[in-house]
Scaffold this active site. Structure first.
Site, PDB file in Angstrom:
ATOM      1  N   CYS A 186       1.741 -28.292-113.791  1.00 12.15           N
ATOM      2  CA  CYS A 186       2.019 -28.641-115.187  1.00 12.15           C
ATOM      3  C   CYS A 186       3.467 -28.276-115.395  1.00 12.15           C
ATOM      4  O   CYS A 186       3.826 -27.108-115.411  1.00 12.15           O
ATOM      5  CB  CYS A 186       1.130 -27.877-116.163  1.00 12.15           C
ATOM      6  SG  CYS A 186       1.590 -28.188-117.876  1.00 12.15           S
ATOM      7  N   CYS A 239       4.137 -26.462-119.307  1.00 15.16           N
ATOM      8  CA  CYS A 239       3.616 -25.123-119.597  1.00 15.16           C
ATOM      9  C   CYS A 239       2.659 -24.725-118.489  1.00 15.16           C
ATOM     10  O   CYS A 239       3.073 -24.350-117.419  1.00 15.16           O
ATOM     11  CB  CYS A 239       2.991 -25.041-120.980  1.00 15.16           C
ATOM     12  SG  CYS A 239       1.886 -26.370-121.430  1.00 15.16           S
ATOM     13  N   SER A 240       1.388 -24.829-118.716  1.00 12.52           N
ATOM     14  CA  SER A 240       0.458 -24.422-117.665  1.00 12.52           C
ATOM     15  C   SER A 240      -0.904 -25.038-117.897  1.00 12.52           C
ATOM     16  O   SER A 240      -1.909 -24.378-117.730  1.00 12.52           O
ATOM     17  CB  SER A 240       0.331 -22.914-117.638  1.00 12.52           C
ATOM     18  OG  SER A 240      -0.155 -22.499-118.893  1.00 12.52           O
TER      19      SER A 240
END
Lengths: 206, 144
Positions: free
Chosen positions: A107, A110-111
């Site tokens: 990603c 972000c995550s």
């Protein structure tokens, strides 16, 4: 009470702990959250939800061709059919590794991560070096993880978003013919489902 | 660093097999090696778990959508990065907490002033609580 003197010092909370407690108190008092429900969420993510959930999905796909087709066709639906409630409510896409193509998930912003099937992301997944290098130099990233693929294998990078998250379906290791789903699941590591690793060799699972 | 998440974002996500090798080399040189971890503990400290669970609970209640959350979190990570945070993943839940404070304020669930008032109250409660005893917030902690 020999330690009585120590009591006068009182307790200390770090600035971060104070911020978290303030948030929790205010949101609870306003009726936005329920502390008991928070405990249940934490408990679920610490014990029930983790890479073993995803490993079951992968093992079933290796074992059951109809389930594999269903998983590749609609990941969310297939995983839901196994009884896993989707808390994140997003779209899960399973991407299949083949000799011609290896998939890796990142990603970049972000995550975003398939929490429901893999639990919480590892530290490196959230790091800037992984987020940037996975896209620019996936082969180098794989080498860092100790994965060497034939030059003829294409590497495809999937960038997760809040709406769409990816689960890599690794190739079933040879030498596992006739294995049960439970036994196959033991071969499936978290990294194999992110694409930064490969399943364990069969000899590691007796 | 001469590439940011904006430029990465613009890459075709299906283009993984056709990456410019010169760009790739430059990228690999520009960043330190990737931190590794075992499949170890999920949360390093209890507050991280609390912050994580609060976002899930607020989302379940419909306070925000995941795209909204991802947007605010990404902004916080970018801002921290620009301010010199090494962004190795260790500070991830601090970004998460920043995002949480921002989104609850933006959605009118808890404003910054109220949160500050409760932070002071919790600090006061901690101070008057003997070490080793659970810290409980009392109404008097909130009086000015």
């Amino acid at each position: 009470m020999a330690q009585h003197d120590h009591d006068e010092h009182g307790s200390e909370l770090s600035e971060t702990q104070l911020r978290v407690r303030a948030l929790e108190t205010v949101l609870t008092e306003k009726g936005y959250i329920d502390p008991a429900a928070l405990d249940l969420i934490i408990q679920a993510y610490e014990t029930k939800i983790g890479p073993h959930t995803g490993a079951r999905v992968v093992a079933k796909a290796w074992h059951d061709p109809a389930f594999k087709r269903a998983l590749l066709d609609d990941g969310s639906k297939a995983v839901r059919a196994l009884g896993h409630e989707s808390r994140v409510g997003d779209h899960l896409v399973a991407v299949e590794n083949t000799p011609a193509r290896h998939n890796i998930v990142v990603c970049t912003l972000c995550s975003c991560y398939p929490w429901d099937v893999l639990g919480l992301p590892p530290v490196w997944y959230k790091s800037a070096p992984y987020r940037s290098r996975a896209v620019k130099d996936p082969r180098g990233v794989l080498a860092d993880f100790g994965v060497k693929l034939p030059a003829s294998t294409e590497i495809r990078v999937w960038d997760s978003t809040a709406e769409t998250r990816f689960l890599v379906l690794p190739m079933r290791p040879s030498g596992t013919e006739g294995w049960s789903e439970e036994r196959l699941a033991q071969l499936v590591t978290r990294d194999a489902m992110i694409g930064t690793g490969l399943p364990k060799p069969p000899e590691e699972v007796a | 660093m001469d590439f940011g998440s904006r430029s990465l974002r613009s890459l075709d996500r299906n283009d993984g097999g056709k990456i410019d090798p010169i760009l790739a080399r430059r990228a690999a040189d520009a960043v330190p090696s990737i931190p590794r971890d075992a499949e170890g503990p999920i949360f390093r400290e209890p507050w991280e778990a609390q912050a994580f669970a609060m976002a899930l609970a607020l989302h379940a209640r419909g306070l925000f959508t995941w795209p909204e959350w991802a947007d605010v979190l990404a902004q916080e990570i970018k801002r921290a990065h620009a301010a010199g945070d090494p962004d190795t993943g260790e500070t991830y839940y601090l970004h998460w907490l920043n995002a949480l404070e921002r989104i609850v304020a933006a959605k009118g669930a808890a404003d910054a002033q109220t949160l500050a008032r409760y932070r002071h109250a919790w600090a006061r409660a901690a101070e008057r609580t003997a070490h080793g005893t659970p810290i409980v917030l009392e109404p008097e902690d909130l009086t000015d």
